[in-house]
Design a protein around this motif. Structure first.
Motif, short mmCIF file in Angstrom:
data_model
loop_
_atom_site.label_atom_id
_atom_site.label_comp_id
_atom_site.label_asym_id
_atom_site.label_seq_id
_atom_site.Cartn_x
_atom_site.Cartn_y
_atom_site.Cartn_z
N TYR A 1 0.81 -1.23 0.00
CA TYR A 1 0.00 0.00 0.00
C TYR A 1 0.85 1.27 0.00
O TYR A 1 0.31 2.37 0.11
N ARG B 1 -4.34 0.61 6.93
CA ARG B 1 -4.55 0.76 5.49
C ARG B 1 -5.32 -0.43 4.92
O ARG B 1 -6.22 -0.28 4.07
N ASP C 1 -9.08 -0.34 3.38
CA ASP C 1 -9.30 -0.84 2.03
C ASP C 1 -10.40 -1.89 2.01
O ASP C 1 -11.21 -1.95 1.08
N LEU D 1 -2.94 8.00 7.40
CA LEU D 1 -3.93 7.61 6.41
C LEU D 1 -4.73 8.81 5.92
O LEU D 1 -5.07 8.90 4.73
N ASP E 1 -6.59 8.33 2.32
CA ASP E 1 -7.26 7.04 2.43
C ASP E 1 -8.51 7.12 3.31
O ASP E 1 -9.45 6.33 3.13
#
Length: 418
Positions: free
Chosen positions: A159, A321, A325, A354, A359
């Motif tokens: 990532y 992460r 996701d 993040l 994200d």
């Protein structure tokens, strides 16, 4: 001739007189260069700078030769070279004053301060600083100024969440904060005991320090002082949180700083109330334990806790992460909760990282930070009861209740109003 043309030469004269006066006042014997000589040297430096760089270099060689000759003539009476070096600096500062007078004056003040502090500096180097502290200082300089510049500043790993330079910068930051805490203990002395040690230990590990204070409370003369030390360890968590979040994401810091400061101020007031009336006289064993238990008081450079935190942070980044996701924002929050069980900053920094990468949203990052702090507080409460007993544990819960609620309310308002 206007003021701007004459100003550099006047500044150079002032610098020379400042350093010359210090040299004359600091010695009873006759010096090879006094206040007039220093003033003239600084003025010569400014005049040389007005002609060009090469003239300054030639003048520096000439001044150096004169000072070397003077030293050989007087070294039998005084082998020290401080006056000669100060005279050379006066010449260079005079040259600097021609182009950058403000910087020259600032440096001159620093030099004068060093010269005036001769006795204090010698005492500090010979009597206060130990071999361990000097060795740890060298280690810290290696970590901060040798290793850090060599690490790549790029996104690596799954990532792309691993940035070696940024992670190591966090290690440098944490060890540096540990230095500040250690110096506080050394400067204020053992009579401040548990308060200073609790605050210093909190910068390394507030959780471990809470457990240490709980153990101390079982043998200390009263529970107030060790309880105040444990609360100050949590206060250090707030301070450290602002620093590390500011390093990662300024936007998260902009929304977070006010709730943190409000909670910090309330917690500080609670510490003052708890410590009021606390006995400052403890049994010898408790005093020794107070100095020995918390990690920050043992030695100035503590690399291992910082490395552990960096490893936990790396894992939290990966898990966060992955959670973001797979599960969306809820995954990041769950990852922050899990990381907070080990360290409050790991989950918080992971969430801020993040958010910086886009994200998750800033609001989700703020919720994740609150969750990480909450899970870490649960761990502290458990340790307070197990290490310090029922009385210490209840005192810790009661003392942390108000600051936690205030912080939670302020953070909720920050999330709602954006």
């Amino acid at each position: 001739m206007d003021w701007q043309q004459i100003q550099p030469f006047l500044v150079a004269l002032a610098i020379g007189l400042l350093l010359g006066f210090e040299r004359e006042r600091g010695h009873n014997r006759e010096l090879p260069a006094g206040s007039r000589s220093f003033a003239l040297l600084a003025l010569v430096g400014a005049v040389a700078a007005s002609f060009g760089t090469w003239v300054v270099v030639v003048g520096l060689l000439g001044v150096g030769a004169l000072l070397a000759l003077s030293y050989f003539r007087t070294s039998g009476d005084d082998p020290g070279t401080t006056t000669e070096i100060a005279a050379l600096i006066a010449y260079l500062l005079g040259a600097l004053a021609y182009t950058r007078p403000a910087l020259a004056v600032a440096l001159a003040v620093v030099v004068a301060g060093l010269l005036v502090s001769k006795t204090r500096i010698h005492r500090f180097a010979r009597e206060i600083v130990s071999e361990v502290e000097l060795e740890d200082a060298i280690k810290f300089f290696v970590v901060a100024f040798v290793v850090l510049p060599l690490l790549p500043h790029q996104q690596l790993g799954p990532y792309g969440v691993l940035d070696p330079a940024k992670i190591w910068l966090l290690v440098v930051l944490l060890t540096g904060i540990g230095w500040v805490g250690y110096i506080g203990v050394r400067a204020l002395g053992p009579e401040r005991g548990l308060l200073v040690t609790g605050l210093a230990g909190g910068f390394v590990s507030a959780t471990a320090t809470t457990a240490s204070m709980g153990r101390i409370s079982r043998t200390a003369d009263g529970v107030r002082a060790p309880l105040a030390g444990a609360l100050l360890a949590s206060l250090a968590t707030f301070v450290q949180l602002l620093v590390v979040i500011g390093l990662v994401d300024v936007e998260v810091l902009r929304r977070l700083w006010l709730p943190v400061v409000v909670g910090l101020v309330v917690l500080l007031g609670v510490v003052a109330l708890v410590y009021r009336g606390a006995s400052r006289v403890r049994p010898d064993g408790a005093a020794d334990e107070a100095k020995a238990e918390p990690a920050a008081a043992s030695r100035p450079f503590t690399l291992r806790p910082a490395l552990v935190l960096a490893a936990v942070l790396t894992l939290a980044l990966l898990v966060g992460r992955w959670g973001a996701d797979v599960l969306g924002p809820r995954g990041a929050v769950l990852a922050a909760f899990a990381a907070g069980l080990a360290d409050a900053h790991a989950g918080s920094v992971a969430a801020a990282t993040l958010a910086a990468k886009g994200d998750i949203t800033v609001d989700t990052a703020l919720v994740s930070i609150a969750v990480a702090l909450g899970s870490n507080l649960i761990v502290k409460i458990v340790l307070a009861f197990t290490a310090g007993g029922r009385r210490f544990g209840l005192g810790f819960v009661a003392a942390m209740a108000v600051p936690s609620v205030v912080f939670g309310v302020a953070l909720t308002l920050a999330v709602i109003h954006g």
